[in-house]
Design a protein around this motif. Structure first.
Motif, PDB file in Angstrom:
ATOM      1  N   ASP A 172     -41.995  -9.514  13.768  1.00 28.38           N
ATOM      2  CA  ASP A 172     -40.761  -9.961  14.418  1.00 28.38           C
ATOM      3  C   ASP A 172     -40.990 -11.271  15.159  1.00 28.38           C
ATOM      4  OD1 ASP A 172     -38.047  -9.673  15.335  1.00 28.38           O
ATOM      5  OD2 ASP A 172     -38.831  -9.030  17.256  1.00 28.38           O
ATOM      6  N   ARG A 182     -33.472 -10.977  13.418  1.00 27.38           N
ATOM      7  CA  ARG A 182     -33.566  -9.572  13.029  1.00 27.38           C
ATOM      8  C   ARG A 182     -32.168  -8.966  13.062  1.00 27.38           C
ATOM      9  NH1 ARG A 182     -38.074  -5.377  15.445  1.00 27.38           N
ATOM     10  NH2 ARG A 182     -37.487  -3.531  14.245  1.00 27.38           N
ATOM     11  N   ARG A 185     -32.479  -2.905  12.974  1.00 25.41           N
ATOM     12  CA  ARG A 185     -33.640  -2.301  13.639  1.00 25.41           C
ATOM     13  C   ARG A 185     -33.468  -0.785  13.567  1.00 25.41           C
ATOM     14  NH1 ARG A 185     -36.478  -4.513  17.964  1.00 25.41           N
ATOM     15  NH2 ARG A 185     -34.815  -6.070  18.137  1.00 25.41           N
ATOM     16  N   GLY A 194     -37.625  -2.927   9.958  1.00 33.00           N
ATOM     17  CA  GLY A 194     -36.969  -4.137  10.428  1.00 33.00           C
ATOM     18  C   GLY A 194     -36.457  -4.929   9.248  1.00 33.00           C
ATOM     19  N   TRP A 196     -34.978  -8.806   8.532  1.00 34.31           N
ATOM     20  CA  TRP A 196     -34.781 -10.148   9.089  1.00 34.31           C
ATOM     21  C   TRP A 196     -34.118 -11.037   8.050  1.00 34.31           C
ATOM     22  CZ3 TRP A 196     -39.056  -7.118   9.608  1.00 34.31           C
ATOM     23  CH2 TRP A 196     -39.497  -6.821  10.909  1.00 34.31           C
ATOM     24  N   GLU A 213     -26.174  -5.078  14.001  1.00 32.14           N
ATOM     25  CA  GLU A 213     -27.535  -4.618  14.282  1.00 32.14           C
ATOM     26  C   GLU A 213     -27.522  -3.184  14.776  1.00 32.14           C
ATOM     27  OE1 GLU A 213     -29.727  -6.431  17.510  1.00 32.14           O
ATOM     28  OE2 GLU A 213     -31.526  -6.328  16.271  1.00 32.14           O
TER      29      GLU A 213
END
Length: 215
Positions: A172, A182, A185, A194, A196, A213
């Protein structure tokens, strides 16, 4: 023998002794983990995906339904053969390769998945592998920017250098320093993932509520 040679030999022995040493096809933990990864992908379709440590090939097989092209690699030749057999009718590129080498130097991917592999690499190999991932995630073609996914057992395997939580945090920080964001999560009791994306696709995703997210 280098550390990478030992790592490849160790996993090669496991796959020779048992074609499914981690019970990917029978363990609810493993099957659920794959489903969580697939459900958390920020896009429905991808141009080209790289499954960095394909193992039995089950995740790579699932990715063929979402990706125009799939490249799958593993350090263990027996794992590669298992994956090649599983994907034989899918037009996938399956080859033996161990991080931090880039299996297909001329290729670029808009989806890269590192599953249960990064914490087995030593410090120098991990940092070099992050550079490889960034290079492979170049996006010269028009379209959505690439996505990097990492999924690891949350804890610390006895033969690994870091825990899954630690290596996810390290990746990260590395991607954030390169300007990535990101977008997903997922922290489970036993695994952490994760997702990204490059800033271009992050901006596009902000307009869509289903890519919000998750915590």
């Amino acid at each position: 023998m280098t550390w990478q040679d030992w790592h490849a030999t160790d996993f090669e022995e496991r796959y020779r002794a048992d074609p499914d040493p981690f019970r990917v096809r029978t363990s609810w933990y493993e099957r659920r983990k794959i489903q969580v990864v697939l459900a958390s992908l920020t896009r429905e379709h991808y141009r080209a995906a790289w499954d960095i440590a394909c193992g039995t090939g089950d995740l790579a097989l699932a990715l063929t339904d979402r990706c125009g092209r799939v490249s799958a690699t593993d350090a263990a030749p027996t794992a590669v053969e298992l994956t090649r057999d599983l994907l034989q009718d899918k037009g996938a590129d399956v080859s033996v390769s161990a991080l931090p080498r880039l299996a297909v130097p001329a290729a670029s991917f808009d989806l890269i998945v590192a599953s249960e592999v990064l914490y087995y690499l030593d410090e120098a190999s991990r940092q070099a592998s992050y550079d490889v991932v960034l290079a492979a995630a170049a996006d010269p073609e028009p379209g959505p920017a690439p996505e990097v996914v990492a999924v690891h057992w949350r804890h610390h395997p006895h033969d690994a250098h870091l825990s899954g939580a630690q290596v996810t945090a390290e990746l990260d920080a590395r991607l954030a320093a390169a300007g990535w964001q990101r977008r997903v999560r997922h922290e489970d009791a036993d695994f952490v993932t994760g997702h990204w994306v490059r800033p271009e696709s992050a901006k596009a995703a902000q307009a869509s509520p289903d890519t919000e997210e998750r915590t």
